[in-house]
Motif scaffolding. Sequence first.
Motif, PDB file in Angstrom:
ATOM      1  N   GLU A  45     -63.596  -1.311  28.444  1.00  0.00           N
ATOM      2  CA  GLU A  45     -62.342  -0.763  28.966  1.00  0.00           C
ATOM      3  C   GLU A  45     -62.098   0.597  28.312  1.00  0.00           C
ATOM      4  O   GLU A  45     -62.397   0.806  27.136  1.00  0.00           O
ATOM      5  CB  GLU A  45     -61.175  -1.713  28.707  1.00  0.00           C
ATOM      6  CG  GLU A  45     -60.937  -2.051  27.252  1.00  0.00           C
ATOM      7  CD  GLU A  45     -59.866  -3.120  27.049  1.00  0.00           C
ATOM      8  OE1 GLU A  45     -59.648  -3.489  25.883  1.00  0.00           O
ATOM      9  OE2 GLU A  45     -59.265  -3.577  28.029  1.00  0.00           O
ATOM     10  N   SER A  46     -61.558   1.535  29.076  1.00  0.00           N
ATOM     11  CA  SER A  46     -61.372   2.894  28.563  1.00  0.00           C
ATOM     12  C   SER A  46     -60.221   2.968  27.562  1.00  0.00           C
ATOM     13  O   SER A  46     -60.201   3.842  26.696  1.00  0.00           O
ATOM     14  CB  SER A  46     -61.126   3.871  29.718  1.00  0.00           C
ATOM     15  OG  SER A  46     -59.956   3.510  30.428  1.00  0.00           O
ATOM     16  N   ARG A  47     -59.257   2.042  27.662  1.00  0.00           N
ATOM     17  CA  ARG A  47     -58.137   2.015  26.734  1.00  0.00           C
ATOM     18  C   ARG A  47     -57.926   0.579  26.255  1.00  0.00           C
ATOM     19  O   ARG A  47     -57.800  -0.333  27.077  1.00  0.00           O
ATOM     20  CB  ARG A  47     -56.879   2.546  27.419  1.00  0.00           C
ATOM     21  CG  ARG A  47     -55.708   2.837  26.489  1.00  0.00           C
ATOM     22  CD  ARG A  47     -54.643   3.634  27.211  1.00  0.00           C
ATOM     23  NE  ARG A  47     -54.294   3.031  28.485  1.00  0.00           N
ATOM     24  CZ  ARG A  47     -53.626   3.664  29.453  1.00  0.00           C
ATOM     25  NH1 ARG A  47     -53.294   4.926  29.312  1.00  0.00           N
ATOM     26  NH2 ARG A  47     -53.336   3.050  30.586  1.00  0.00           N
ATOM     27  N   ASP A  48     -57.907   0.386  24.959  1.00  0.00           N
ATOM     28  CA  ASP A  48     -57.806  -0.954  24.385  1.00  0.00           C
ATOM     29  C   ASP A  48     -56.579  -1.695  24.903  1.00  0.00           C
ATOM     30  O   ASP A  48     -55.468  -1.153  24.897  1.00  0.00           O
ATOM     31  CB  ASP A  48     -57.729  -0.875  22.851  1.00  0.00           C
ATOM     32  CG  ASP A  48     -59.071  -0.534  22.226  1.00  0.00           C
ATOM     33  OD1 ASP A  48     -60.077  -0.580  22.957  1.00  0.00           O
ATOM     34  OD2 ASP A  48     -59.104  -0.220  21.019  1.00  0.00           O
ATOM     35  N   GLY A  49     -56.795  -2.927  25.354  1.00  0.00           N
ATOM     36  CA  GLY A  49     -55.698  -3.781  25.779  1.00  0.00           C
ATOM     37  C   GLY A  49     -55.384  -3.732  27.256  1.00  0.00           C
ATOM     38  O   GLY A  49     -54.655  -4.594  27.768  1.00  0.00           O
ATOM     39  N   ASP A  65     -48.846   0.366  38.542  1.00  0.00           N
ATOM     40  CA  ASP A  65     -48.496   0.957  37.241  1.00  0.00           C
ATOM     41  C   ASP A  65     -49.362   0.423  36.106  1.00  0.00           C
ATOM     42  O   ASP A  65     -49.443   1.044  35.051  1.00  0.00           O
ATOM     43  CB  ASP A  65     -47.006   0.723  36.923  1.00  0.00           C
ATOM     44  CG  ASP A  65     -46.621  -0.749  36.967  1.00  0.00           C
ATOM     45  OD1 ASP A  65     -47.319  -1.514  37.644  1.00  0.00           O
ATOM     46  OD2 ASP A  65     -45.623  -1.125  36.324  1.00  0.00           O
ATOM     47  N   THR A  66     -49.995  -0.723  36.301  1.00  0.00           N
ATOM     48  CA  THR A  66     -50.887  -1.259  35.269  1.00  0.00           C
ATOM     49  C   THR A  66     -52.264  -1.494  35.872  1.00  0.00           C
ATOM     50  O   THR A  66     -52.395  -2.027  36.983  1.00  0.00           O
ATOM     51  CB  THR A  66     -50.359  -2.586  34.679  1.00  0.00           C
ATOM     52  OG1 THR A  66     -50.111  -3.517  35.744  1.00  0.00           O
ATOM     53  CG2 THR A  66     -49.057  -2.361  33.910  1.00  0.00           C
ATOM     54  N   TYR A  67     -53.292  -1.104  35.146  1.00  0.00           N
ATOM     55  CA  TYR A  67     -54.672  -1.260  35.627  1.00  0.00           C
ATOM     56  C   TYR A  67     -55.614  -1.120  34.435  1.00  0.00           C
ATOM     57  O   TYR A  67     -55.208  -0.715  33.332  1.00  0.00           O
ATOM     58  CB  TYR A  67     -55.008  -0.216  36.696  1.00  0.00           C
ATOM     59  CG  TYR A  67     -54.883   1.214  36.228  1.00  0.00           C
ATOM     60  CD1 TYR A  67     -55.949   1.870  35.606  1.00  0.00           C
ATOM     61  CD2 TYR A  67     -53.688   1.912  36.389  1.00  0.00           C
ATOM     62  CE1 TYR A  67     -55.833   3.184  35.163  1.00  0.00           C
ATOM     63  CE2 TYR A  67     -53.557   3.217  35.957  1.00  0.00           C
ATOM     64  CZ  TYR A  67     -54.626   3.852  35.341  1.00  0.00           C
ATOM     65  OH  TYR A  67     -54.506   5.141  34.910  1.00  0.00           O
TER      66      TYR A  67
END
Length: 211
Positions: A45-49, A65-67
Motif C-alpha cells: 500500500e502506498s500509505r500505511d493503514g 473519500d477513502t481508498y
Amino acid sequence: MSGHGHGHGHGQGCGCAGEHEPAERGLEYGLYRKIDLEKLQCLNESRDGDGKLVFKPWDRRTERDTYVESDADEELLFNIPFTGNVKLKGIIISGEDDESHPAEIRLYKNIPQMSFDDTGREPEQAFRLNKDPLAELEYPTKIARFSNVQHLSIHISKNFGSESTRVYYIGLRGEFSEAHRHEVTICNYEASANPADHKVESIIPQTNFIS
C-alpha cells in the motif's frame, strides 16, 4: 451515462434480488464488522493503514473519500484475520473506472502473515474481474472451499494496465460463527455426566406418579 441503468430498469425475474432488497443485501455484506482490523495487513500500500479503509459498510460502498493505492507496482496483498469462523459466499471489489481497477484476484485461506513470496502457490479460487466503479458485481466463491475461514488473503495480481492499482471497496458476503476453542472438552464432560443425570430424572417422575 443514460445507458448505465443497472439496478433501476430491470423487469420481473431479473435474478438481481440483492438490488431490489438493499437492506437485506447490506446485512449480508456485514462481514467487515467481523474483521480484526488491528491485525489486518495490506502489503504494497502506498500509505500505511489505507488498506483497512476499504472494508466499510454496504451503504458507503460507492464513496470515494477513502481508498487504497498500490505503491511499487500494481499488486496488493490483503491479509484479513476474522474474529471467528467465516463461511465466505461472495466478494465484491470496486475501483476507479479506468486502468487502475483490479483485473484479477486470487483468494487464499488460513495462511496468516502471507507475503508476496507465498503467492506462487495455488489459490483456493481466482477471478478475472470487470471494472465495477459502482460496486454492483459479486463474484461467488466455491463455498465448500471457504466454509471454515479464520484468515482470508486477497492477492490483487494485476489491473487493466496502469502502473498502480486503486481500490475503493471490498465487500465480503457470508456467515459468521464465534470460535469455541473448548467445545470438545465441554462435550466430553457433559457426555460422562449424562448417565447419572438420567438416573435421577427417571426416579423423579415415578415418585410424583405414586404420590
